[in-house]
Design an enzyme around this catalytic site. Structure first.
Site, PDB file in Angstrom:
ATOM      1  N   GLY A 147     -10.153 -10.422 -16.410  1.00  0.00           N
ATOM      2  CA  GLY A 147      -9.644  -8.901 -16.194  1.00  0.00           C
ATOM      3  C   GLY A 147      -8.178  -8.230 -16.088  1.00  0.00           C
ATOM      4  O   GLY A 147      -7.060  -8.917 -15.864  1.00  0.00           O
ATOM      5  N   GLY A 151      -5.450 -24.492 -13.435  1.00  0.00           N
ATOM      6  CA  GLY A 151      -5.110 -23.557 -14.684  1.00  0.00           C
ATOM      7  C   GLY A 151      -6.071 -23.350 -15.582  1.00  0.00           C
ATOM      8  O   GLY A 151      -7.338 -23.433 -15.736  1.00  0.00           O
ATOM      9  N   HIS A 192       4.358 -27.699  -2.870  1.00  0.00           N
ATOM     10  CA  HIS A 192       4.224 -27.173  -4.122  1.00  0.00           C
ATOM     11  C   HIS A 192       4.217 -27.172  -5.135  1.00  0.00           C
ATOM     12  O   HIS A 192       5.020 -28.370  -5.407  1.00  0.00           O
ATOM     13  CB  HIS A 192       4.304 -25.544  -3.632  1.00  0.00           C
ATOM     14  CG  HIS A 192       3.123 -24.453  -4.603  1.00  0.00           C
ATOM     15  ND1 HIS A 192       3.335 -24.671  -6.130  1.00  0.00           N
ATOM     16  CD2 HIS A 192       2.022 -24.436  -4.179  1.00  0.00           C
ATOM     17  CE1 HIS A 192       2.115 -24.136  -6.439  1.00  0.00           C
ATOM     18  NE2 HIS A 192       1.176 -23.684  -5.136  1.00  0.00           N
ATOM     19  N   GLU A 218      -3.410 -30.442  -3.271  1.00  0.00           N
ATOM     20  CA  GLU A 218      -3.817 -29.797  -4.918  1.00  0.00           C
ATOM     21  C   GLU A 218      -3.849 -30.594  -6.036  1.00  0.00           C
ATOM     22  O   GLU A 218      -3.089 -31.533  -6.635  1.00  0.00           O
ATOM     23  CB  GLU A 218      -2.544 -28.897  -4.932  1.00  0.00           C
ATOM     24  CG  GLU A 218      -1.931 -28.068  -4.376  1.00  0.00           C
ATOM     25  CD  GLU A 218       0.064 -27.374  -4.676  1.00  0.00           C
ATOM     26  OE1 GLU A 218      -0.383 -26.106  -5.665  1.00  0.00           O
ATOM     27  OE2 GLU A 218       0.600 -28.412  -4.705  1.00  0.00           O
TER      28      GLU A 218
END
Length: 282
Positions: free
Chosen positions: A260, A201, A113, A195
């Site tokens: 939120g 981001g 990862h 990825e």
């Protein structure tokens, strides 16, 4: 067969401590996630569902799994060496060995990862090793993890990806990650996750369909047709698009809500899967 992976990272930490767990108390966290998803996932065949959980929650998750659960459990990495009969069984303090994870009930592991790659690069940087030498060293270390995991019987989701600084030579970077990282690997126990680190981001432009397509085609060519999933975040906004790309065989989900009350919410996770599977053409 499609592959839907869920990587819950450290989303078990309460907001009061900087985390995003709004689901349940720590002791019930794994049980809540399993209980909130298993019934619906039973009604959605055609995909393999794997949950990568923090090590602390693997045993509670195993205890919470129904006997006919569609969910498989995985850990978020393994050490590059392991125990062996007649060997030094005490040499791995603080490390997560593959055999320990296999005995805990894991069938899968996440290797490479982008966060793990960055951690290893940071350690090498402290030792004065940078550039291509550091990149090569990380790929070799990850290869050892892949082989250790598969020796213990675990299936590997091997992550690859390029940073913004590497984009100009994205094809060479990914090819090296595949060639070195998969050396000696059992292809039947391996899926690749792509990825696009440069696009992940807040405030970054997500990778678009043409970019993902060209990468997936390269990976298929370099990795002898291994299944490729999108590791940059399968979400409601891109599920239909990703489902329409023939070379993409699934996705990796983490957060389900990015505004939120940011976090992971089981019903939103299930809705992402419904959208993805509902648009798959192959």
């Amino acid at each position: 067969m499609k592959h839907i992976y869920l990587n819950l990272k450290r989303f078990d930490i309460a907001p009061a401590h900087g985390g995003v767990n709004r689901l349940s108390p720590m002791a019930d966290w794994a049980r809540t996630i399993l209980g909130s998803t298993e019934p619906a996932l039973r009604q959605m065949p055609g995909a393999e569902y794997v949950f990568f959980l923090p090590e602390l929650h693997l045993l509670p998750a195993m205890a919470a799994r129904a006997s006919d659960s569609p969910v498989l459990l995985g850990c978020q990495g393994v050490y590059r060496a392991d125990t062996a009969c007649g060997g030094n069984f005490g040499a791995f303090t603080t490390q997560r060995t593959a055999y320990a994870m296999q005995e805990a009930g894991c069938t899968h592991v996440l290797v490479g990862h982008c966060e793990e790659r960055q951690d290893k690069l940071g350690i090498l940087r402290e030792a004065g090793i940078t550039g291509k030498a550091a990149e090569t060293a990380v790929n070799r270390l990850l290869n050892q993890e892949v082989c250790c995991a598969q020796q213990a019987g675990l299936n590997v989701l091997y992550c690859i990806g390029e940073t913004a600084e590497q984009q100009k030579e994205w094809d060479m970077v990914l090819s090296r990650q595949l060639e070195t990282g998969l050396q000696g690997a059992d292809r039947e126990k391996t899926v690749i996750a792509y990825e696009p680190v440069w696009s992940i981001g807040p405030g970054r432009t997500p990778a678009d369909r043409p970019y993902i397509e060209k990468v997936a085609r390269l990976v298929k060519a370099c990795a002898d047709g291994l299944d490729v999933v999108y590791g940059g975040g399968l979400k409601q906004d891109n599920a239909a698009m990703l489902a329409s790309i023939p070379e993409i065989d699934g996705g990796l989900i983490a957060l389900t809500r990015f505004r939120g009350e940011i976090g992971f919410y089981p019903e939103e996770y299930l809705e992402i899967i419904r959208t993805y599977l509902g648009h798959c053409t192959v």
